[in-house]
Motif scaffolding. Structure first.
Motif, PDB file in Angstrom:
ATOM      1  N   LEU A 188      -7.817   1.131  -4.192  1.00  0.00           N
ATOM      2  CA  LEU A 188      -7.087  -0.005  -4.683  1.00  0.00           C
ATOM      3  C   LEU A 188      -8.142  -0.953  -4.667  1.00  0.00           C
ATOM      4  CD1 LEU A 188      -4.232  -1.348  -4.645  1.00  0.00           C
ATOM      5  CD2 LEU A 188      -4.709  -1.783  -1.788  1.00  0.00           C
ATOM      6  N   LYS A 219       0.850   3.759  -2.989  1.00  0.00           N
ATOM      7  CA  LYS A 219       0.227   5.475  -2.858  1.00  0.00           C
ATOM      8  C   LYS A 219       1.559   6.254  -3.136  1.00  0.00           C
ATOM      9  CE  LYS A 219      -1.484   8.565   0.041  1.00  0.00           C
ATOM     10  NZ  LYS A 219      -1.324   9.739  -0.727  1.00  0.00           N
ATOM     11  N   LYS A 229      -5.390  11.179  -7.934  1.00  0.00           N
ATOM     12  CA  LYS A 229      -6.258  11.686  -7.009  1.00  0.00           C
ATOM     13  C   LYS A 229      -7.342  10.617  -6.681  1.00  0.00           C
ATOM     14  CE  LYS A 229      -4.136  15.655  -6.490  1.00  0.00           C
ATOM     15  NZ  LYS A 229      -2.738  15.678  -5.936  1.00  0.00           N
ATOM     16  N   VAL A 282       0.852  -1.211  -0.072  1.00  0.00           N
ATOM     17  CA  VAL A 282      -0.137  -0.024  -0.059  1.00  0.00           C
ATOM     18  C   VAL A 282       0.895   1.252  -0.012  1.00  0.00           C
ATOM     19  CG1 VAL A 282      -1.653   1.244   1.339  1.00  0.00           C
ATOM     20  CG2 VAL A 282      -2.106  -1.076   1.166  1.00  0.00           C
ATOM     21  N   THR A 283       2.091   1.207   0.672  1.00  0.00           N
ATOM     22  CA  THR A 283       2.912   2.304   0.948  1.00  0.00           C
ATOM     23  C   THR A 283       3.540   2.481  -0.517  1.00  0.00           C
ATOM     24  OG1 THR A 283       3.434   2.003   3.251  1.00  0.00           O
ATOM     25  CG2 THR A 283       5.004   3.527   2.026  1.00  0.00           C
ATOM     26  N   CYS A 288       1.246   6.326  -7.099  1.00  0.00           N
ATOM     27  CA  CYS A 288       0.071   7.361  -7.252  1.00  0.00           C
ATOM     28  C   CYS A 288       0.622   8.696  -7.090  1.00  0.00           C
ATOM     29  CB  CYS A 288      -0.980   6.772  -6.689  1.00  0.00           C
ATOM     30  SG  CYS A 288      -1.664   5.204  -7.297  1.00  0.00           S
ATOM     31  N   ASP A 289       0.936   9.030  -5.977  1.00  0.00           N
ATOM     32  CA  ASP A 289       1.213  10.615  -5.647  1.00  0.00           C
ATOM     33  C   ASP A 289       2.238  11.010  -6.886  1.00  0.00           C
ATOM     34  OD1 ASP A 289      -0.532  10.351  -3.444  1.00  0.00           O
ATOM     35  OD2 ASP A 289       1.007  10.390  -1.912  1.00  0.00           O
ATOM     36  N   TYR A 333      -9.408   5.035 -10.752  1.00  0.00           N
ATOM     37  CA  TYR A 333      -9.261   6.609 -10.194  1.00  0.00           C
ATOM     38  C   TYR A 333     -10.065   7.358 -11.393  1.00  0.00           C
ATOM     39  CZ  TYR A 333      -5.418   6.621 -13.554  1.00  0.00           C
ATOM     40  OH  TYR A 333      -4.503   6.580 -14.445  1.00  0.00           O
TER      41      TYR A 333
END
Length: 95
Positions: free
Chosen positions: A40, A27, A36, A23-24, A30-31, A62
């Protein structure tokens, strides 16, 4: 939208540190891409079939800048999140 699915055909359970790492990384990717409100959708453990690359298949969705619902498949290979376009450019690094 559906329910989040963590799939693993080799083991019944996911260790919390593995889930947190995935997940980290997703994320952060994606960042970096400026995405935005990412959802998941799926994570599939493919390490058993690709131990060399420690592969996970990840599905996200998204709303694009154009307002279109977008579903995208990502791979985590050797700890790095990559999209399909990048994978095809770097295929020989992995296979």
């Amino acid at each position: 939208m559906g329910r989040l699915k963590f799939m693993d055909y080799d083991a019944a359970d996911w260790k919390l540190d593995v889930v947190a790492d995935i997940v980290t990384k997703v994320k952060a990717w994606c960042d970096e891409k400026g995405l935005k409100d990412v959802v998941l959708c799926t994570v599939e453990n493919c390490v058993w079939s690709d131990p060399k690359n420690q592969r996970y298949d990840v599905g996200i969705q998204y709303i694009s800048d154009e307002g279109v619902l977008t579903r995208q498949r990502l791979l985590i290979l050797k700890g790095e999140v990559i999209d399909g376009e990048t994978f095809h450019k770097r295929y020989h690094e992995f296979y």
